[in-house]
Design a protein around this motif. Structure first.
Motif, short mmCIF file in Angstrom:
data_model
loop_
_atom_site.label_atom_id
_atom_site.label_comp_id
_atom_site.label_asym_id
_atom_site.label_seq_id
_atom_site.Cartn_x
_atom_site.Cartn_y
_atom_site.Cartn_z
N ALA A 1 0.82 -1.21 0.00
CA ALA A 1 0.00 0.00 0.00
C ALA A 1 0.85 1.26 0.00
O ALA A 1 0.38 2.33 -0.42
CB ALA A 1 -0.93 0.00 1.22
N LEU A 2 2.10 1.17 0.45
CA LEU A 2 2.98 2.34 0.53
C LEU A 2 3.88 2.51 -0.69
O LEU A 2 4.78 3.37 -0.68
CB LEU A 2 3.86 2.23 1.79
N GLN A 3 3.66 1.73 -1.74
CA GLN A 3 4.55 1.80 -2.90
C GLN A 3 4.57 3.19 -3.53
O GLN A 3 5.63 3.71 -3.89
CB GLN A 3 4.12 0.76 -3.94
N SER A 4 3.41 3.82 -3.65
CA SER A 4 3.36 5.17 -4.24
C SER A 4 4.10 6.16 -3.34
O SER A 4 4.80 7.06 -3.84
CB SER A 4 1.91 5.62 -4.43
N TYR A 5 3.94 6.02 -2.03
CA TYR A 5 4.63 6.90 -1.09
C TYR A 5 6.14 6.77 -1.24
O TYR A 5 6.87 7.78 -1.30
CB TYR A 5 4.21 6.57 0.34
N VAL A 6 6.64 5.53 -1.32
CA VAL A 6 8.08 5.31 -1.44
C VAL A 6 8.60 5.89 -2.75
O VAL A 6 9.68 6.52 -2.80
CB VAL A 6 8.40 3.81 -1.34
N LYS A 7 7.83 5.72 -3.82
CA LYS A 7 8.25 6.23 -5.13
C LYS A 7 8.31 7.76 -5.14
O LYS A 7 9.21 8.36 -5.74
CB LYS A 7 7.29 5.74 -6.20
N GLU A 8 7.36 8.41 -4.47
CA GLU A 8 7.29 9.87 -4.49
C GLU A 8 8.28 10.52 -3.54
O GLU A 8 8.97 11.49 -3.90
CB GLU A 8 5.88 10.32 -4.14
N TYR A 9 8.38 10.01 -2.30
CA TYR A 9 9.19 10.67 -1.28
C TYR A 9 10.60 10.09 -1.16
O TYR A 9 11.47 10.73 -0.57
CB TYR A 9 8.49 10.59 0.08
N ARG A 10 10.82 8.90 -1.67
CA ARG A 10 12.13 8.24 -1.59
C ARG A 10 12.71 8.34 -0.17
O ARG A 10 13.77 8.94 0.06
CB ARG A 10 13.10 8.84 -2.60
N PRO A 11 12.02 7.75 0.82
CA PRO A 11 12.50 7.84 2.20
C PRO A 11 13.73 6.97 2.42
O PRO A 11 14.04 6.08 1.62
CB PRO A 11 11.31 7.30 3.00
N VAL A 12 14.43 7.23 3.51
CA VAL A 12 15.49 6.33 3.95
C VAL A 12 14.83 5.03 4.38
O VAL A 12 13.93 5.02 5.22
CB VAL A 12 16.26 6.93 5.14
N LEU A 13 15.23 3.91 3.78
CA LEU A 13 14.61 2.62 4.06
C LEU A 13 15.42 1.91 5.14
O LEU A 13 16.58 1.55 4.93
CB LEU A 13 14.54 1.78 2.79
N VAL A 14 14.78 1.70 6.29
CA VAL A 14 15.44 1.11 7.45
C VAL A 14 14.79 -0.24 7.75
O VAL A 14 13.61 -0.30 8.09
CB VAL A 14 15.35 2.03 8.68
N GLY A 15 15.54 -1.31 7.63
CA GLY A 15 15.04 -2.64 7.97
C GLY A 15 15.49 -3.04 9.36
O GLY A 15 16.69 -2.98 9.66
N VAL A 16 14.54 -3.41 10.21
CA VAL A 16 14.88 -3.91 11.54
C VAL A 16 15.00 -5.43 11.46
O VAL A 16 14.00 -6.13 11.29
CB VAL A 16 13.83 -3.49 12.58
N ASP A 17 16.24 -5.93 11.51
CA ASP A 17 16.52 -7.36 11.33
C ASP A 17 15.83 -7.88 10.07
O ASP A 17 16.10 -7.40 8.98
CB ASP A 17 16.13 -8.15 12.57
#
Length: 394
Positions: free
Chosen positions: A197-213
């Motif tokens: 559901a957040l794919q459009s958000y990630v594409k538009e804002y290009r946030p820092v992607l932080v994976g917890v483990d």
């Protein structure tokens, strides 16, 4: 239990069911190698929702638990999810069941577990009624857990007040975070659906992607690349660790970092973040201290039952961490359910055009429709001739 439900329960009992044994005391490690038709053998007190969903997704022939699937500590949802999926659940089998050799053919007959004809253990078959009875009793334990949670919160506040309020001990990272959005991904409830559901958000804002483990693997599954991986590195894949992300190893307060050895064995560099709380807390405090403008959290823990599912007294740290970053924090949990039935504008336009095309085709098939199309064509010819004459005259 009425007669109909009793007969249904008896029909669902495993009689002579066979499968290859997959044995692991850590359920989240087991599900990685569990295949459809295998028999999952675990030692998991109070099976939580995330663990149950992972087991169900692997479609095992049965789940055998050496421990009690519901201890009565709190009303955990995992056993209900497994049973409702039609997977037999036998628990309280005892430690002997964990000694079954990996890959051995296990036979389950009612509540008995045998290997090569020899009885290994007998346990308690769980069904909807037995689970409902246990959950009813477990709800009474919530008040005790709430008191413990409050005490743990005060203990954490006392030990980590300098970290919480002054940022003391937060390491510096190379990844540019200041004035950017940060998306923190934990493999918690509904994380897959929420990331989609957040794919459009990630594409538009290009946030820092932080994976917890293991959240780093969830990011990779979406076709993205994590910028930061934070955690004790016990449930993240080698592929994720080698993806080029900057690594932050969560250590104990005394500096011990069990995950550091694994990172070094892969020939990778990392920074250490000693803290008492959970890895998702560490990730939030890190991006907040580094100047993130907005923090979007997916799959993180927010309710008392989720804290208890996590199985750590230290989960009280999450409450205080959220107070610290609250002005920046947007919890995206459940966003997929919020927008599940929404239709996009493009879909509406396509639907309207398809409807108009269908109406036009229907009209063209009739004599009246043919006349109408001829009249419209003549009218369009007149309009075009008029426009041409204007420009020709000019």
């Amino acid at each position: 239990m009425n007669w109909t439900r009793r007969k249904a329960a008896q029909a669902s009992l495993p009689h002579g069911k066979n499968g290859a044994a997959r044995v692991d005391g850590r359920t989240k490690d087991l599900v990685r190698r569990l295949k459809p038709g295998d028999v999952a053998i675990i030692d998991h007190v109070d099976i939580d929702r995330v663990a149950a969903e992972g087991l169900v997704a692997a479609h095992p022939a049965a789940v055998l638990n050496a421990a009690k699937s519901i201890s009565g500590r709190y009303p955990n949802l995992g056993p209900s999810i497994i049973v409702e999926a039609g997977i037999p659940l036998i628990d309280n089998l005892g430690g002997d069941v964990m000694n079954i050799r990996e890959g051995a053919t296990v036979t389950i007959d009612a509540n008995a577990v045998t290997v090569n004809g020899e009885l290994v253990a007998e346990g308690e078959i769980q069904d909807e009624d037995s689970i409902a009875d246990k959950l009813a009793g477990a709800r009474d334990g919530l008040s005790t857990q709430l008191e413990l949670f409050a005490a743990n919160t005060m203990e954490y506040l006392e030990k980590e007040r300098h970290l919480l309020f002054e940022g003391v001990g937060v390491p510096q990272v190379r990844t540019p975070i200041k004035d950017r959005h940060a998306l923190i991904v934990v493999r918690g409830y509904h994380y897959r659906e929420d990331l989609i559901a957040l794919q459009s958000y990630v594409k538009e804002y290009r946030p820092v992607l932080v994976g917890v483990d293991g959240g780093a693997d969830a990011i990779l599954e979406q076709g993205w690349k994590p910028d930061l991986i934070v955690g004790d590195m016990d449930s993240v894949s080698d592929a994720a660790l080698r993806s080029g992300a900057e690594l932050v190893v969560h250590a104990y307060r005394d500096g011990r970092a069990p995950g550091l050895e694994r990172v070094k064995s892969l020939g990778l560099d990392s920074v250490i973040f000693p803290a008492i709380g959970t890895s998702e807390d560490v990730a939030m405090l890190l991006v907040d201290d580094m100047g993130a403008d907005v923090i979007v959290a997916v799959g993180t823990h927010a309710t008392l039952v989720e804290f208890l599912d996590k199985g750590r007294a230290g989960m009280a740290s999450t409450f205080l961490t959220r107070l610290r970053v609250g002005s920046k924090l947007i919890d995206a949990k459940g966003v997929s359910r919020l927008y599940r039935h929404r239709i996009s504008n493009l879909q509406i336009i396509i639907l309207v055009l398809a409807g108009l095309f269908a109406v036009g085709a229907s009209l063209a098939a009739t004599s009246a429709g043919s006349v109408l199309w001829e009249l419209l064509g003549a009218q369009l010819d007149d309009i075009s001739s008029w426009i041409v004459s204007i420009f020709a005259g000019g």
